[in-house]
Design a protein around this motif. Structure first.
Motif, short mmCIF file in Angstrom:
data_model
loop_
_atom_site.label_atom_id
_atom_site.label_comp_id
_atom_site.label_asym_id
_atom_site.label_seq_id
_atom_site.Cartn_x
_atom_site.Cartn_y
_atom_site.Cartn_z
N SER A 20 -3.65 -0.85 -1.32
CA SER A 20 -4.42 0.39 -1.42
C SER A 20 -3.52 1.56 -1.78
O SER A 20 -2.29 1.52 -1.62
CB SER A 20 -5.12 0.67 -0.09
OG SER A 20 -4.17 0.84 0.94
N ASP A 21 -4.16 2.61 -2.30
CA ASP A 21 -3.45 3.86 -2.62
C ASP A 21 -2.28 3.63 -3.57
O ASP A 21 -1.14 4.04 -3.31
CB ASP A 21 -2.99 4.56 -1.34
CG ASP A 21 -4.14 5.02 -0.47
OD1 ASP A 21 -4.86 5.93 -0.89
OD2 ASP A 21 -4.32 4.44 0.61
N ASN A 22 -2.59 2.96 -4.66
CA ASN A 22 -1.64 2.81 -5.75
C ASN A 22 -2.30 3.27 -7.04
O ASN A 22 -3.26 4.06 -6.99
CB ASN A 22 -1.18 1.35 -5.86
CG ASN A 22 -0.07 1.02 -4.87
OD1 ASN A 22 1.08 1.41 -5.06
ND2 ASN A 22 -0.40 0.28 -3.82
N ARG A 23 -1.85 2.77 -8.17
CA ARG A 23 -2.41 3.16 -9.47
C ARG A 23 -2.82 1.92 -10.25
O ARG A 23 -2.72 1.89 -11.49
CB ARG A 23 -1.39 3.98 -10.25
CG ARG A 23 -0.96 5.26 -9.53
CD ARG A 23 0.15 5.97 -10.27
NE ARG A 23 0.60 7.17 -9.57
CZ ARG A 23 1.62 7.93 -9.95
NH1 ARG A 23 2.31 7.61 -11.05
NH2 ARG A 23 1.97 8.99 -9.25
N LEU A 24 -3.29 0.92 -9.57
CA LEU A 24 -3.67 -0.32 -10.21
C LEU A 24 -4.90 -0.13 -11.08
O LEU A 24 -5.83 0.60 -10.72
CB LEU A 24 -3.93 -1.41 -9.17
CG LEU A 24 -2.72 -1.77 -8.28
CD1 LEU A 24 -3.13 -2.77 -7.21
CD2 LEU A 24 -1.58 -2.33 -9.13
N THR A 25 -4.90 -0.79 -12.22
CA THR A 25 -6.00 -0.67 -13.17
C THR A 25 -6.51 -2.05 -13.56
O THR A 25 -5.99 -3.07 -13.13
CB THR A 25 -5.54 0.08 -14.44
OG1 THR A 25 -4.43 -0.63 -15.03
CG2 THR A 25 -5.10 1.50 -14.11
N GLY A 26 -7.53 -2.06 -14.41
CA GLY A 26 -8.05 -3.31 -14.91
C GLY A 26 -8.97 -4.00 -13.92
O GLY A 26 -9.27 -3.49 -12.84
N PRO A 27 -9.43 -5.18 -14.27
CA PRO A 27 -10.41 -5.90 -13.44
C PRO A 27 -9.75 -6.66 -12.30
O PRO A 27 -8.53 -6.87 -12.28
CB PRO A 27 -11.04 -6.86 -14.43
CG PRO A 27 -9.92 -7.17 -15.39
CD PRO A 27 -9.15 -5.89 -15.54
N LEU A 28 -10.57 -7.07 -11.35
CA LEU A 28 -10.12 -8.00 -10.33
C LEU A 28 -10.04 -9.38 -10.98
O LEU A 28 -11.05 -9.88 -11.47
CB LEU A 28 -11.12 -8.03 -9.16
CG LEU A 28 -11.21 -6.77 -8.30
CD1 LEU A 28 -12.40 -6.89 -7.35
CD2 LEU A 28 -9.93 -6.57 -7.52
N PRO A 29 -8.88 -10.00 -10.99
CA PRO A 29 -8.77 -11.29 -11.68
C PRO A 29 -9.58 -12.37 -10.97
O PRO A 29 -9.62 -12.43 -9.74
CB PRO A 29 -7.27 -11.58 -11.63
CG PRO A 29 -6.76 -10.80 -10.47
CD PRO A 29 -7.61 -9.56 -10.41
N SER A 30 -10.22 -13.21 -11.76
CA SER A 30 -11.00 -14.30 -11.17
C SER A 30 -10.11 -15.26 -10.38
O SER A 30 -10.59 -15.96 -9.50
CB SER A 30 -11.74 -15.06 -12.27
OG SER A 30 -10.82 -15.59 -13.22
N ALA A 31 -8.81 -15.26 -10.68
CA ALA A 31 -7.88 -16.13 -9.98
C ALA A 31 -7.79 -15.82 -8.49
O ALA A 31 -7.33 -16.66 -7.70
CB ALA A 31 -6.48 -16.02 -10.62
N SER A 68 0.83 -1.21 0.00
CA SER A 68 0.00 0.00 0.00
C SER A 68 0.86 1.26 0.00
O SER A 68 2.03 1.26 0.39
CB SER A 68 -0.92 0.00 1.23
OG SER A 68 -1.80 -1.08 1.20
N ASP A 69 0.21 2.35 -0.45
CA ASP A 69 0.84 3.68 -0.45
C ASP A 69 2.12 3.71 -1.26
O ASP A 69 3.18 4.17 -0.79
CB ASP A 69 1.12 4.15 0.99
CG ASP A 69 -0.14 4.29 1.80
OD1 ASP A 69 -1.06 4.98 1.35
OD2 ASP A 69 -0.21 3.69 2.89
N ASN A 70 2.03 3.22 -2.47
CA ASN A 70 3.14 3.28 -3.41
C ASN A 70 2.63 3.79 -4.75
O ASN A 70 1.59 4.44 -4.82
CB ASN A 70 3.81 1.91 -3.54
CG ASN A 70 4.72 1.60 -2.37
OD1 ASN A 70 5.79 2.19 -2.23
ND2 ASN A 70 4.30 0.67 -1.52
N GLN A 71 3.35 3.46 -5.81
CA GLN A 71 2.95 3.92 -7.14
C GLN A 71 2.90 2.76 -8.12
O GLN A 71 3.19 2.92 -9.31
CB GLN A 71 3.95 4.99 -7.62
CG GLN A 71 3.97 6.23 -6.73
CD GLN A 71 5.01 7.25 -7.17
OE1 GLN A 71 5.32 7.37 -8.35
NE2 GLN A 71 5.55 7.98 -6.21
#
Length: 212
Positions: free
Chosen positions: A49-60, A25-28
């Motif tokens: 949390s508090d990053n720049r993650l994109t895209g869907p939550l993987p079903s995995a 959390s709290d990174n980039q």
């Protein structure tokens, strides 16, 4: 956690099969959460949390049957919450707030027996709130600022939980100010229209009868 690390979560993370806690959390960090994360079957905490993650939550993620904490709030995740979450029978904390998640709240959430913290606020979720969520012993929950509609489950339809549903104009329940546009103004307008129309309809009927 709380550094300035950047880059992506590499698919090679699957090699860390003994990893029990992934806390970044709290990174980039950016990019998508790789499907390979499902190989970390011993993972009990995933906090990014508090990053720049994109895209869907993987079903995995559904393969992480021992997961207890999933905290991905304040990213740019999209898509629907996967139905595979039904495997998270040990999950006590789920925080997906502040993303761009769409679709309905999956009813499978109601089957997560030990879940006591649930925050889905500030997303783009639609549809109704699954009645099965009343089976949970939630200490903290927040569905505010989405596009939810329909009735608030009776257990939560009280002033005590009002703040948990704010910002969903389509929701209706016994919460002050929570019913949609069909409210006092709409009801009053309807009464006014009927007050005008019904006498007029009666006059037309009488005229028609008198002409026969």
């Amino acid at each position: 956690m709380g550094n300035s690390f950047s880059g992506v979560i590499s698919p090679s993370i699957s090699d860390a099969r003994n990893l029990s806690s992934l806390t970044i959390s709290d990174n980039q960090f950016a990019g998508e959460i790789p499907e390979e994360i499902g190989a970390l079957t011993g993972l009990y905490e995933f906090s990014a949390s508090d990053n720049r993650l994109t895209g869907p939550l993987p079903s995995a993620l559904g393969r992480l049957a021992g997961l207890q904490i999933l905290d991905l709030h304040n990213n740019s995740l999209s898509g629907e919450i996967p139905r595979e979450i039904q495997a998270w029978q040990h999950l006590s904390e789920l925080n997906l707030a502040g993303n761009g998640l769409t679709g309905a709240i999956p009813p499978e959430l109601g089957g997560l027996a030990v879940l006591n913290y649930l925050d889905l606020s500030n997303n783009l979720l639609t549809g109704s709130i699954p009645p099965g969520l009343q089976n949970l012993k939630l200490k903290i929950f927040n569905f505010s600022n989405n596009h939810l509609s329909g009735n608030v489950p009776p257990l939560y339809a009280s002033e005590a939980y009002r703040d948990s549903f704010l910002g969903n104009p389509g929701l209706c329940g016994e919460l002050h100010g929570q019913c949609p546009a069909f409210s006092r103004w709409t009801a009053g307008k309807l009464v006014f229209i009927l007050w005008l129309v019904l006498p007029l309809a009666g006059m037309i009927l009488l005229i028609g009868v008198s002409r026969q």
